[in-house]
Design a protein around this motif. Structure first.
Motif, PDB file in Angstrom:
ATOM      1  N   TYR A   1       0.838  -1.117   0.232  1.00 27.04           N
ATOM      2  CA  TYR A   1       0.025   0.085   0.060  1.00 27.04           C
ATOM      3  C   TYR A   1       0.942   1.211   0.062  1.00 27.04           C
ATOM      4  N   GLY A   2       1.938   1.328   0.801  1.00 28.52           N
ATOM      5  CA  GLY A   2       2.826   2.307   0.915  1.00 28.52           C
ATOM      6  C   GLY A   2       3.472   2.580  -0.527  1.00 28.52           C
ATOM      7  N   VAL A   3       3.787   1.607  -1.166  1.00 30.20           N
ATOM      8  CA  VAL A   3       4.715   1.653  -2.504  1.00 30.20           C
ATOM      9  C   VAL A   3       3.929   2.103  -3.645  1.00 30.20           C
ATOM     10  N   ALA A   4       2.420   1.426  -3.515  1.00 33.33           N
ATOM     11  CA  ALA A   4       1.670   1.650  -4.883  1.00 33.33           C
ATOM     12  C   ALA A   4       1.198   2.974  -5.116  1.00 33.33           C
ATOM     13  N   HIS A   5       1.011   3.800  -4.001  1.00 34.07           N
ATOM     14  CA  HIS A   5       0.608   5.107  -4.409  1.00 34.07           C
ATOM     15  C   HIS A   5       1.282   5.716  -5.638  1.00 34.07           C
ATOM     16  N   ASP A   6       2.698   5.295  -5.894  1.00 32.18           N
ATOM     17  CA  ASP A   6       3.397   5.818  -6.760  1.00 32.18           C
ATOM     18  C   ASP A   6       2.992   5.003  -8.218  1.00 32.18           C
TER      19      ASP A   6
ATOM     20  N   SER B   1      -2.208  -4.534  -7.571  1.00 37.06           N
ATOM     21  CA  SER B   1      -2.718  -3.459  -8.128  1.00 37.06           C
ATOM     22  C   SER B   1      -3.227  -2.556  -6.897  1.00 37.06           C
ATOM     23  N   TYR B   2      -3.321  -1.057  -6.943  1.00 31.07           N
ATOM     24  CA  TYR B   2      -4.016  -0.267  -6.203  1.00 31.07           C
ATOM     25  C   TYR B   2      -4.553   0.807  -6.899  1.00 31.07           C
TER      26      TYR B   2
ATOM     27  N   LEU C   1      -7.673  -2.144  -2.950  1.00 31.97           N
ATOM     28  CA  LEU C   1      -6.239  -2.943  -3.075  1.00 31.97           C
ATOM     29  C   LEU C   1      -6.446  -4.379  -3.543  1.00 31.97           C
ATOM     30  N   LYS C   2      -5.975  -4.514  -5.001  1.00 31.17           N
ATOM     31  CA  LYS C   2      -6.372  -5.889  -5.401  1.00 31.17           C
ATOM     32  C   LYS C   2      -4.854  -6.726  -4.964  1.00 31.17           C
ATOM     33  N   LEU C   3      -4.894  -7.627  -4.173  1.00 27.56           N
ATOM     34  CA  LEU C   3      -3.555  -8.449  -4.278  1.00 27.56           C
ATOM     35  C   LEU C   3      -3.884  -9.901  -4.560  1.00 27.56           C
ATOM     36  N   GLU C   4      -3.015 -10.393  -5.558  1.00 24.32           N
ATOM     37  CA  GLU C   4      -3.223 -11.619  -6.017  1.00 24.32           C
ATOM     38  C   GLU C   4      -2.491 -12.703  -5.121  1.00 24.32           C
ATOM     39  N   ARG C   5      -1.181 -12.368  -4.841  1.00 31.19           N
ATOM     40  CA  ARG C   5      -0.443 -13.350  -4.116  1.00 31.19           C
ATOM     41  C   ARG C   5       0.277 -12.529  -3.086  1.00 31.19           C
TER      42      ARG C   5
END
Length: 333
Positions: free
Chosen positions: A124-129, A151-152, A159-163
């Motif tokens: 979450y912290g990273v995906a904002h970029d 992806s975010y 927040l869509k997390l696959e793995r």
């Protein structure tokens, strides 16, 4: 509603890892970090934990001393709320209460979080970029490496997390388990690499459709950038979103592999206290990239702290946290 129309909150996030203890003082609005400054101390909490399963008394003292300073800084900043998380070393230590008790005495509410929560906060912290982009995010720390793919979507707050997986591979753990010599022998470095490779390959094999972009966070990759470019002093704005190639990682390993820790500490761009675990950290990053088939990765200065700060802001705004985890917040008098 844009950020200017939303209430701003001053928050503090403390993260106590296996190698470093970190503080972020952030201004947040609408689940976004608008501004932040960080303070990091190399406290080496994981010293000996892989072998003994227990915290060393001097390691506990180092962390408590660092957090005492963090609390003073959070008060001076005017933080409305503080989140305090502990990760791999605290998950492993049988005597974790010897640290948690003193942290509570400082007015903090320490939470030992599972590896999956650690990975979600970091992503979450990273995906904002990288809004809307499918990415892989790896957080390689002292005791573990968390990898999350997804992806975010900021427009919908999804927040869509696959793995998501937390692997017990980190620079302190690898150093203690394999690299006893100073410098270690070549055979031990090879053994360390094979051990890490097996676990990373298992992760990537279960995810045949890998994202185009691998983003990595943590002290190892930021220091590898600093070492590659001989950054003195360290410049976080230069490091953030900088590309790090597999060739640059290999060159760093070649540069360090025959040096004792004291000599590594003198290399331009290396934090002296991080020197004893830097070779192991670089080997871990090399095997992560090899197993995933990545010739380069993107280094991010955002991490769990950025995700935690955004999550604190969501809680203060009365919203459901995007990451699906709610921190316990302390209010400093």
């Amino acid at each position: 509603m844009n950020d200017a129309d939303q209430q701003r909150h001053r928050v503090a996030a403390i993260d106590i890892g296996t190698v470093s203890s970190r503080l972020s003082l952030a201004e947040v609005a609408g689940g976004r970090v608008l501004a932040a400054r960080k303070h990091t101390e190399i406290t080496d909490l994981g010293q000996g934990v892989d072998a003994t399963g227990r915290f060393a008394a001097d390691a506990v003292a180092r962390v408590v001393d660092a957090c005492r300073v963090f609390v003073d800084e959070a008060r001076a900043f005017g933080a409305e709320a503080v989140s305090t998380t502990l990760t791999s070393a605290a998950r492993d230590a049988a005597n974790a209460e010897e640290l948690l008790g003193p942290l509570r005495e400082l007015g903090l509410i320490p939470q030992v979080i599972p590896g999956e929560v650690e990975a979600r906060l970091t992503f979450y912290g990273v995906a904002h970029d990288f809004p809307g982009e499918r990415i892989a995010v790896a957080d390689s720390g002292g005791g573990s490496t968390e990898i999350a793919v997804g992806s975010y979507l900021p427009e919908s707050g999804v927040l869509k997390l696959e793995r998501v997986q937390s692997l017990d591979i980190g620079c302190r753990r690898v150093t203690d388990r394999f690299l006893a010599g100073d410098p270690p022998c070549g055979a031990d470095i090879l053994r360390a690499g094979r051990w890490a490779a097996e676990q990373f390959e298992a992760y990537w094999c279960d995810l045949p459709d890998r994202p185009e972009r691998l983003v990595a966070v943590g002290g190892t990759v930021t220091t590898l950038v600093a070492l590659t470019h001989e950054l003195v002093p360290y410049d976080s704005s230069f490091v953030h979103l900088r590309s790090l190639s597999a060739l640059e990682v290999e060159r760093a390993i070649d540069r360090m592999r025959k040096l004792p820790a004291a000599a590594i500490a003198e290399l331009p761009g290396i934090q002296p206290k991080r020197a004893p675990v830097m070779l192991a950290g670089a080997v871990v990053i090399r095997e992560l990239m090899r197993a995933g088939g990545y010739d380069s990765l993107t280094v991010s200065e955002n991490s769990l702290l950025a995700g935690a700060a955004s999550t604190i802001g969501e809680v203060l705004a009365g919203e459901q946290p995007v990451v699906g985890w709610t921190p316990e917040l302390s209010r400093l008098a």
